[in-house]
Design an enzyme around this catalytic site. Structure first.
Site, mmCIF file in Angstrom:
data_model
loop_
_atom_site.group_PDB
_atom_site.id
_atom_site.type_symbol
_atom_site.label_atom_id
_atom_site.label_comp_id
_atom_site.label_asym_id
_atom_site.label_seq_id
_atom_site.Cartn_x
_atom_site.Cartn_y
_atom_site.Cartn_z
ATOM 1 N N ARG A 152 -9.863 0.156 8.848
ATOM 2 C CA ARG A 152 -9.460 -1.234 9.065
ATOM 3 C C ARG A 152 -10.537 -2.039 9.765
ATOM 4 N NH1 ARG A 152 -3.511 -0.183 8.805
ATOM 5 N NH2 ARG A 152 -2.397 -2.139 9.069
ATOM 6 N N ARG A 155 11.126 -1.685 11.225
ATOM 7 C CA ARG A 155 10.068 -1.466 12.209
ATOM 8 C C ARG A 155 10.076 -2.570 13.263
ATOM 9 N NH1 ARG A 155 4.776 -0.372 8.647
ATOM 10 N NH2 ARG A 155 3.884 -1.604 10.331
ATOM 11 N N ARG A 199 -0.672 -9.703 13.092
ATOM 12 C CA ARG A 199 -1.270 -8.658 12.232
ATOM 13 C C ARG A 199 -2.124 -9.281 11.143
ATOM 14 N NH1 ARG A 199 4.217 -5.897 11.045
ATOM 15 N NH2 ARG A 199 3.125 -4.670 9.451
ATOM 16 N N LYS A 256 0.830 -1.202 0.000
ATOM 17 C CA LYS A 256 0.000 0.000 0.000
ATOM 18 C C LYS A 256 0.876 1.269 0.000
ATOM 19 C CE LYS A 256 -2.177 -1.192 3.795
ATOM 20 N NZ LYS A 256 -1.453 -2.467 4.087
ATOM 21 N N ARG A 273 11.400 -5.792 4.960
ATOM 22 C CA ARG A 273 11.142 -4.352 4.756
ATOM 23 C C ARG A 273 12.119 -3.491 5.567
ATOM 24 N NH1 ARG A 273 5.178 -2.106 5.318
ATOM 25 N NH2 ARG A 273 5.250 -3.180 7.332
HETATM 26 P P1 ADP Z 1 2.139 -1.885 3.199
HETATM 27 O O1 ADP Z 1 2.148 -0.380 3.166
HETATM 28 O O2 ADP Z 1 0.927 -2.466 2.539
HETATM 29 O O3 ADP Z 1 2.366 -2.435 4.582
HETATM 30 P P2 ADP Z 1 4.740 -1.693 1.798
HETATM 31 O O4 ADP Z 1 4.453 -0.823 0.626
HETATM 32 O O5 ADP Z 1 5.467 -1.117 2.936
HETATM 33 O O6 ADP Z 1 3.358 -2.387 2.313
HETATM 34 O O7 ADP Z 1 5.501 -2.989 1.255
HETATM 35 C C1 ADP Z 1 5.940 -4.024 2.145
HETATM 36 C C2 ADP Z 1 7.323 -4.512 1.706
HETATM 37 O O8 ADP Z 1 7.193 -5.247 0.470
HETATM 38 C C3 ADP Z 1 8.341 -3.402 1.428
HETATM 39 O O9 ADP Z 1 9.613 -3.867 1.820
HETATM 40 C C4 ADP Z 1 8.265 -3.207 -0.094
HETATM 41 O O10 ADP Z 1 9.510 -2.768 -0.632
HETATM 42 C C5 ADP Z 1 7.951 -4.617 -0.564
HETATM 43 N N1 ADP Z 1 7.084 -4.662 -1.761
HETATM 44 C C6 ADP Z 1 6.059 -3.832 -2.068
HETATM 45 N N2 ADP Z 1 5.467 -4.205 -3.233
HETATM 46 C C7 ADP Z 1 6.139 -5.319 -3.654
HETATM 47 C C8 ADP Z 1 6.027 -6.177 -4.807
HETATM 48 N N3 ADP Z 1 5.085 -5.990 -5.735
HETATM 49 N N4 ADP Z 1 6.899 -7.210 -4.904
HETATM 50 C C9 ADP Z 1 7.844 -7.423 -3.949
HETATM 51 N N5 ADP Z 1 8.002 -6.653 -2.857
HETATM 52 C C10 ADP Z 1 7.169 -5.609 -2.705
HETATM 53 P P1 ADP Z 2 0.990 -2.399 7.801
HETATM 54 O O1 ADP Z 2 0.095 -1.977 6.685
HETATM 55 O O2 ADP Z 2 2.360 -2.751 7.379
HETATM 56 O O3 ADP Z 2 0.346 -3.397 8.728
HETATM 57 P P2 ADP Z 2 0.572 0.128 9.244
HETATM 58 O O4 ADP Z 2 1.692 1.075 9.278
HETATM 59 O O5 ADP Z 2 -0.617 0.469 8.424
HETATM 60 O O6 ADP Z 2 1.235 -1.226 8.811
HETATM 61 O O7 ADP Z 2 0.044 -0.183 10.715
HETATM 62 C C1 ADP Z 2 0.916 -0.518 11.771
HETATM 63 C C2 ADP Z 2 0.111 -0.733 13.041
HETATM 64 O O8 ADP Z 2 -0.542 0.486 13.412
HETATM 65 C C3 ADP Z 2 -1.013 -1.763 12.926
HETATM 66 O O9 ADP Z 2 -0.584 -3.086 13.169
HETATM 67 C C4 ADP Z 2 -1.979 -1.261 14.030
HETATM 68 O O10 ADP Z 2 -1.523 -1.622 15.322
HETATM 69 C C5 ADP Z 2 -1.845 0.246 13.905
HETATM 70 N N1 ADP Z 2 -2.820 0.828 12.955
HETATM 71 C C6 ADP Z 2 -2.545 1.497 11.794
HETATM 72 N N2 ADP Z 2 -3.671 1.904 11.192
HETATM 73 C C7 ADP Z 2 -4.697 1.473 11.977
HETATM 74 C C8 ADP Z 2 -6.117 1.555 11.880
HETATM 75 N N3 ADP Z 2 -6.734 2.175 10.857
HETATM 76 N N4 ADP Z 2 -6.853 0.970 12.868
HETATM 77 C C9 ADP Z 2 -6.275 0.350 13.916
HETATM 78 N N5 ADP Z 2 -4.949 0.234 14.061
HETATM 79 C C10 ADP Z 2 -4.152 0.788 13.108
#
Ligand code: ADP
Ligand code: ADP
Length: 207
Positions: free
Chosen positions: A90, A152, A163, A15, A124
């Site tokens: 979420r 992280r 998660r 995302k 990541r």
């Molecule tokens: P989110 O915001 O949904 O948690 P991220 O954009 O941070 O996800 O992506 C999670 C990890 O996967 C990062 O290390 C990113 O570089 C990697 N990543 C994102 N898209 C892809 C893809 N299409 N193929 C492989 N790795 C990816």
């Molecule tokens: P990712 O997409 O990689 O899981 P985020 O950065 O979106 O990571 O979220 C990290 C953490 O922050 C989640 O595991 C949760 O604890 C909290 N969080 C983020 N957004 C929300 C939301 N909309 N509602 C509840 N918890 C959230």
């Protein structure tokens, strides 16, 4: 399009990575609740203290905390023509609260199977200076930046399983909720970053 766009998907689906192209194409500012919470945690604010334990144990932060955060953020002038929500809503409760304060015009769901999610999350890394997201194998950082990258605290295998469980229980049902409203576009998130970006761009053009 005047309304907001929601970027939806499991943790690590891409995302944050794909938000960039949507921001470029639409001019809407990205609002990431995860980034806002992490910044509150690092500042040690009351909100950060409340959120920290939930985040570190892979649980969702309570709805009322998140809804308050979004309500405040949407009052900023840059949010007046719609925003790109990343990682929000979420839960169904969050989505219901959102529907009372903003118009959601489209939801883009990025689909990635759980095993691939684990690989993405554990590799990541983030550049704290630019916010750029890297992956040790899939998006290797330039060597000169490696020493300043951070991982992280919740990006470990045990927490990612928690998660994912929270995602399947509490977040995934929202996909059906938005699908029933007729505003959900689903994207296969398993290709390379560039391939997924092409699908995302196509979905945005068709809005
Ligand atoms: P989110 O915001 O949904 O948690 P991220 O954009 O941070 O996800 O992506 C999670 C990890 O996967 C990062 O290390 C990113 O570089 C990697 N990543 C994102 N898209 C892809 C893809 N299409 N193929 C492989 N790795 C990816
Ligand atoms: P990712 O997409 O990689 O899981 P985020 O950065 O979106 O990571 O979220 C990290 C953490 O922050 C989640 O595991 C949760 O604890 C909290 N969080 C983020 N957004 C929300 C939301 N909309 N509602 C509840 N918890 C959230």
């Amino acid at each position: 399009m005047r309304g907001s766009i929601v970027l939806f998907g499991p943790p690590g689906a891409g995302k944050g990575t794909q938000a960039e192209i949507i921001v470029e194409m639409t001019g809407k500012p990205q609002i990431s609740t995860g980034d806002m919470l992490r910044s509150a945690v690092s500042q040690g604010s009351a909100l950060g203290l409340e959120a920290k334990e939930y985040m570190e144990s892979g649980q969702l932060v309570p709805d009322q905390v998140i809804i308050g955060l979004i309500q405040d953020r949407l009052e900023d002038p840059d949010a007046s023509n719609g925003v790109l929500f990343d990682g929000f809503p979420r839960t169904i409760h969050q989505a219901e609260a959102l529907s009372e304060i903003a118009e959601v015009s489209a939801v883009i769901a990025i689909e990635v199977p759980d095993e691939e999610i684990v690989n993405r999350i554990v590799g990541r890394r983030m550049d704290p200076e630019t916010g750029e997201i890297y992956h040790v194998s899939f998006k290797p950082p330039p060597p000169e930046l490696i020493s300043r990258l951070v991982q992280r605290k919740d990006d470990n295998e045990d927490t990612v399983r928690m998660r994912l469980a929270a995602y399947h229980d509490q977040t995934k049902p929202l996909g059906d909720w938005y699908s029933n409203m007729g505003i959900l576009s689903t994207i296969d998130g398993t290709g390379s970053i560039e391939e997924v970006s092409k699908s995302v761009a196509k979905a945005v053009r068709s809005l």
